[in-house]
Design an enzyme around this catalytic site. Structure first.
Site, PDB file in Angstrom:
ATOM      1  N   LYS A 113       0.822  -1.207   0.000  1.00  0.00           N
ATOM      2  CA  LYS A 113       0.000   0.000   0.000  1.00  0.00           C
ATOM      3  C   LYS A 113       0.863   1.267   0.000  1.00  0.00           C
ATOM      4  O   LYS A 113       0.432   2.313  -0.463  1.00  0.00           O
ATOM      5  CB  LYS A 113      -0.919   0.018   1.217  1.00  0.00           C
ATOM      6  CG  LYS A 113      -1.834  -1.187   1.378  1.00  0.00           C
ATOM      7  CD  LYS A 113      -2.925  -1.226   0.333  1.00  0.00           C
ATOM      8  CE  LYS A 113      -4.102  -2.120   0.694  1.00  0.00           C
ATOM      9  NZ  LYS A 113      -3.813  -3.549   0.818  1.00  0.00           N
TER      10      LYS A 113
HETATM   11  C1  LIG Z   1      -4.513  -4.686   0.366  1.00  0.00           C
HETATM   12  C2  LIG Z   1      -3.760  -5.949   0.331  1.00  0.00           C
HETATM   13  C3  LIG Z   1      -4.050  -6.950  -0.611  1.00  0.00           C
HETATM   14  C4  LIG Z   1      -5.209  -6.827  -1.577  1.00  0.00           C
HETATM   15  O1  LIG Z   1      -5.000  -5.836  -2.539  1.00  0.00           O
HETATM   16  P1  LIG Z   1      -6.236  -5.254  -3.374  1.00  0.00           P
HETATM   17  O2  LIG Z   1      -5.684  -4.152  -4.172  1.00  0.00           O
HETATM   18  O3  LIG Z   1      -7.239  -4.802  -2.361  1.00  0.00           O
HETATM   19  O4  LIG Z   1      -6.770  -6.376  -4.187  1.00  0.00           O
HETATM   20  C5  LIG Z   1      -3.248  -8.077  -0.643  1.00  0.00           C
HETATM   21  N1  LIG Z   1      -2.230  -8.238   0.234  1.00  0.00           N
HETATM   22  C6  LIG Z   1      -1.933  -7.307   1.156  1.00  0.00           C
HETATM   23  C7  LIG Z   1      -0.802  -7.564   2.089  1.00  0.00           C
HETATM   24  C8  LIG Z   1      -2.675  -6.126   1.233  1.00  0.00           C
HETATM   25  O5  LIG Z   1      -2.358  -5.211   2.159  1.00  0.00           O
END
Ligand SMILES: *Cc1c(COP(=O)(O)O)cnc(C)c1O
Length: 497
Positions: A113
């Site tokens: 993120k």
């Molecule tokens: C947010 C997240 C996901 C999922 O990603 P999306 O973009 O919501 O599909 C997968 N793994 C981790 C560690 C995340 O923080």
């Protein structure tokens, strides 16, 4: 280029306006009016640039109302070796033959993120200036764990903004909770909610679109925006690392320019994999986009059958950031796949809201099958995969990336597809020490979170990220828990409205 809403194709705004607003007033998501293209020569030329330069180059195609100087400022401020482990920003590990792990978690909060949330505050504050909006922006976030911390870290003490994060009380890991509860900064609020992620996300969406609250906010010189992946400013930065990884693999001689690759993405809200879909449609050669889910396998069923049905039990898993039954960004994909038919989108997503279910047309089903493959696995399989990869390759996966690796192994067995493959690795194993230790050692023992981190360090041999080690000595600032229908009052009270 301009941006329109998936629920109203007549909307016509700039990228800066789309980033400031976050979500369209009609409930739809903003999408670019066309998908810009990138040639193989351009992709290859990115190989000689820094990550920040690559980012500015790709952004220029989407954020056409931003000047070169603005893009340079935003990308250099976000993508540097002060925030990330190295100036490379992302790192690629060669796992086994033709299979690469794209590590996207070397930023300040140890989750992918950060790739978007380190730059979003710069994109947003620049957008505010460009659009002449003179209001304080209140960022509302629903998080399944990682977005919350990454958004808090990105927006803390950013002038002209404040940020409020809601997470499901029992739906995040111990480390994730600790990261958020200890958050520093004058403009931050964190609150747990009695409910799951979908409840949090629905609550935030309801506050967002509540006219009464919006009016009160406006009277107080404020406005809402979003740091969730419904915001285009979250999605655009994610397109970049796929193209950057391709350029890197060409540069390293792992693939030839023009070769197709598979991309495997552990998926929750469908943002990360949608970014890969955009990269493909820009011109990056992709064979299959492989969508990996945990036991909350609503997307696996959808891609395989064309029926989206959220009427199923919500399961709390060891990969909490993927515990989602309503994947918001699917709306953008379907808008593109149904020929930008906004009436169709209104119908499907209306049904999703009222009945929890919709079925797409045969034409869209065929398109889904052409671009995507999908699979899922449960916690037992996830942990077995962590153990297998650790034993065979001395590589320690986090629980989310392990879902992707397991689904990819199944895919390869079922199809015999030998295309070289990039697996998006979305978090540091240290954020999920308990489950990772249970997988590798059989048990995590009865230790506190930081002793587990130390144990995992001995097991994996990986450096403990400084930002996680430091949490041990930080004060807990936020302990509040609210009920499912208390969000509105909580928001108003926090803003003194
Ligand atoms: C947010 C997240 C996901 C999922 O990603 P999306 O973009 O919501 O599909 C997968 N793994 C981790 C560690 C995340 O923080």
């Amino acid at each position: 280029m301009f941006y329109k809403s998936t629920r109203n194709s007549e909307v016509k705004i700039s990228s800066a306006e789309a980033i400031v607003q976050g979500i369209s007033a009609d409930g739809g998501l903003f999408v670019p009016s066309e998908i810009p293209s990138i040639t193989m020569d351009e992709i290859v030329s990115l190989g000689d640039m820094s990550y920040a330069e690559r980012a500015a180059y790709v952004f220029k195609k989407f954020l056409t109302d931003f000047t070169d100087a603005e893009l340079k400022f935003c990308t250099e401020s976000a993508y540097n070796d002060k925030s990330f482990r190295t100036a490379d920003i992302t790192e690629i590990s060669h796992l086994f033959d033709g299979t690469y792990i794209l590590e996207l978690w070397h930023g300040p909060t140890c989750a992918f993120k950060d790739m978007a949330l380190q730059i979003l505050p710069y994109l947003l504050t620049t957008s505010l200036k460009k659009t002449g909006i003179n209001k304080k922006v209140v960022i509302l976030v629903a998080t399944s764990g990682d977005t919350g911390k990454a958004a808090l870290e990105g927006f803390k003490d950013v002038e002209g903004t404040s940020i409020m994060v809601f997470y499901p009380q029992d739906g995040v890991s111990a480390m994730q909770k600790r990261q958020m509860a200890t958050q520093e900064g004058k403009n931050v609020t964190v609150c747990a909610m009695n409910g799951n992620f979908d409840d949090c996300q629905n609550g935030v969406k309801a506050v967002f679109t509540n006219e009464e609250i919006k009016q009160k906010l406006s009277d107080g010189g404020m406005m809402f925006s979003s740091a969730n992946s419904i915001n285009w400013g979250r999605l655009a930065p994610q397109i970049i690392y796929y193209i950057s990884a391709y350029a890197e693999l060409v540069k390293d001689g792992e693939i030839n320019a023009g070769d197709k690759i598979n991309i495997v993405v552990p998926t929750g809200n469908f943002g990360n994999i949608l970014a890969a879909y955009y990269a493909k449609n820009m011109g990056m050669p992709v064979n299959k986009l492989i969508c990996a889910s945990n036991a909350n396998n609503v997307l696996t069923d959808f891609i395989n059958t064309g029926i989206y049905d959220r009427n199923r039990k919500f399961i709390t898993t060891v990969s909490p950031s993927m515990d989602i039954l309503i994947s918001s960004n699917l709306e953008r994909l379907l808008y593109i796949m149904c020929g930008e038919n906004d009436a169709q989108i209104r119908e499907w997503f209306g049904k999703l809201a009222s009945e929890g279910r919709y079925e797409v047309t045969d034409d869209v089903k065929a398109k889904l099958r052409a671009d995507f493959a999908a699979g899922c696995c449960d916690d037992v399989q996830t942990k077995a995969c962590i153990k297998e990869i650790y034993d065979k390759y001395s590589y320690t996966l986090d629980t989310h990336t392990a879902v992707a690796v397991k689904v990819y192994e199944d895919y390869k067995k079922a199809t015999g597809d030998m295309t070289k493959t990039v697996i998006a690795s979305t978090a540091s194993p240290y954020k999920f020490s308990t489950a990772v230790l249970e997988a590798i050692e059989g048990t995590a023992g009865d230790m506190d979170e930081f002793d587990k981190v130390e144990k995992l360090h001995q097991v994996s041999g990986y450096d403990v990220p400084k930002s996680l080690a430091e949490l041990k000595d930080k004060d807990i600032r936020f302990t509040g828990v609210i009920g499912r229908d208390e969000m509105k009052d909580f928001v108003l009270k926090s803003l003194s409205l």
